[in-house]
Design a protein around this motif. Structure first.
Motif, PDB file in Angstrom:
ATOM      1  N   ILE A   1     -14.456  -8.740 -26.069  1.00  0.00           N
ATOM      2  CA  ILE A   1     -13.865  -7.425 -25.808  1.00  0.00           C
ATOM      3  C   ILE A   1     -12.799  -7.622 -24.742  1.00  0.00           C
TER       4      ILE A   1
ATOM      5  N   ILE B   1     -25.037  -2.931 -18.529  1.00  0.00           N
ATOM      6  CA  ILE B   1     -24.419  -3.101 -19.849  1.00  0.00           C
ATOM      7  C   ILE B   1     -23.982  -4.544 -20.053  1.00  0.00           C
ATOM      8  N   TYR B   2     -23.432  -5.149 -18.985  1.00  0.00           N
ATOM      9  CA  TYR B   2     -23.082  -6.564 -19.002  1.00  0.00           C
ATOM     10  C   TYR B   2     -23.518  -7.189 -17.688  1.00  0.00           C
TER      11      TYR B   2
ATOM     12  N   ASN C   1     -18.742   2.755 -30.256  1.00  0.00           N
ATOM     13  CA  ASN C   1     -19.867   2.940 -29.339  1.00  0.00           C
ATOM     14  C   ASN C   1     -19.817   1.964 -28.166  1.00  0.00           C
ATOM     15  N   ILE C   2     -19.310   0.761 -28.409  1.00  0.00           N
ATOM     16  CA  ILE C   2     -19.132  -0.195 -27.318  1.00  0.00           C
ATOM     17  C   ILE C   2     -18.166   0.383 -26.283  1.00  0.00           C
TER      18      ILE C   2
ATOM     19  N   THR D   1     -19.680   0.781 -34.473  1.00  0.00           N
ATOM     20  CA  THR D   1     -20.187  -0.091 -33.421  1.00  0.00           C
ATOM     21  C   THR D   1     -19.122  -0.343 -32.358  1.00  0.00           C
ATOM     22  N   ASP D   2     -17.898  -0.605 -32.803  1.00  0.00           N
ATOM     23  CA  ASP D   2     -16.793  -0.812 -31.860  1.00  0.00           C
ATOM     24  C   ASP D   2     -16.590   0.415 -30.989  1.00  0.00           C
TER      25      ASP D   2
ATOM     26  N   ASP E   1     -19.781   3.277 -24.375  1.00  0.00           N
ATOM     27  CA  ASP E   1     -20.769   2.805 -23.396  1.00  0.00           C
ATOM     28  C   ASP E   1     -20.080   2.293 -22.133  1.00  0.00           C
TER      29      ASP E   1
END
Length: 264
Positions: free
Chosen positions: A64, A24-25, A143-144, A140-141, A147
């Protein structure tokens, strides 16, 4: 996009490990700070992430911001970063008992906030987290956040009035299960089994039983009945547990955790 961790304790490490393993990152996109020199050194060595010199440095650079501090330290952590947080950044808090309203009030301005209640099995990729966004968060926020939490287990959106209940039934419950495993192992040791083997049998039984509940979709009572043969060993054990008030004790314990969460 950069994710920054305020606090590098066990839960932060679980999440960092999860998001790296799931891709993811990348490690170079993860930054963090902890007042403990040891925690910073361990995180840097294990994850090859960037360790910063202060909470403010993390908040300044991150898109984030994940607040991974204990509830009693959250007020100070927010004070450290509030000047660096704007309406473009997403703040995720895993502090038990601290509401969206409380967190927003501490920032003294409009901030996108997602409140999360995780649990420690995230350390082995089997966490269960409840997620609740405030009204400023977009899909979107949200879902971030999902995830990130799903990188080390499951995560589901719940209304905020359920968060204290989640604390009692999920956030705190690993401790109840560990106590149950320890008690079963103690009984096996009393009967003559080696402790290491007793822990293995007891823990695997709990793991397998939980998996049956999740994968079969059957009611726990139905699964219990499948084990209880007429005049057998299991029904005799169940009789003792029922006579001792096992269900009531568990319900009282969960209720106590819920009530304590409301007090925080």
């Amino acid at each position: 996009m950069t994710i920054g961790f305020i606090g590098l304790g066990n839960m932060a490490k679980a999440l960092i490990g999860g998001i790296i393993s799931k891709g993811i990152y990348d490690p170079q996109d993860i930054i963090g700070f902890d007042p403990s020199d040891v925690a910073r050194e361990k995180a840097e060595k294990k994850f090859h992430m960037q360790v910063k010199d202060s909470n403010a440095d993390v908040a300044r650079e991150a898109d984030i911001i994940l607040l991974a501090v204990k509830p009693q330290f959250l007020k100070v952590a927010i004070a450290d970063i509030m000047d660096e947080v704007n309406d473009d950044k997403l703040v995720i808090s895993i502090a038990a008992g601290k509401s969206l309203e409380w967190i927003a009030k501490e920032f003294e301005k409009d901030v996108k906030i997602v409140r999360v209640m995780p649990n420690t099995p995230a350390l082995v990729g089997e966490g269960c987290a409840a997620v609740c966004p405030n009204s400023l968060c977009s899909d979107t926020d949200l879902n971030i956040a999902l995830d990130i939490l799903r990188s080390c287990g499951t995560a589901n959106v719940v209304p905020e009035n359920m968060m204290d209940i989640v604390t009692g039934v999920s956030g705190s419950s690993p401790a109840y299960v560990f106590l149950f495993i320890e008690a079963m192992a103690d009984a096996a040791v009393l009967a003559g089994m080696q402790r290491k083997q007793a822990y293995e049998f007891a823990a695997q039984a709990v793991l397998g039983s939980a998996k049956m509940v999740l994968e079969t979709g059957k009611h726990p009572g139905e699964l219990k009945d499948m084990v209880c043969s007429p005049a057998g060993t299991t029904i005799e054990a169940v009789r003792v547990m029922e006579e001792s008030g096992f269900r009531g004790i568990v319900m009282d314990a969960v209720t106590a955790a819920i009530d304590r969460s409301k007090e925080l």
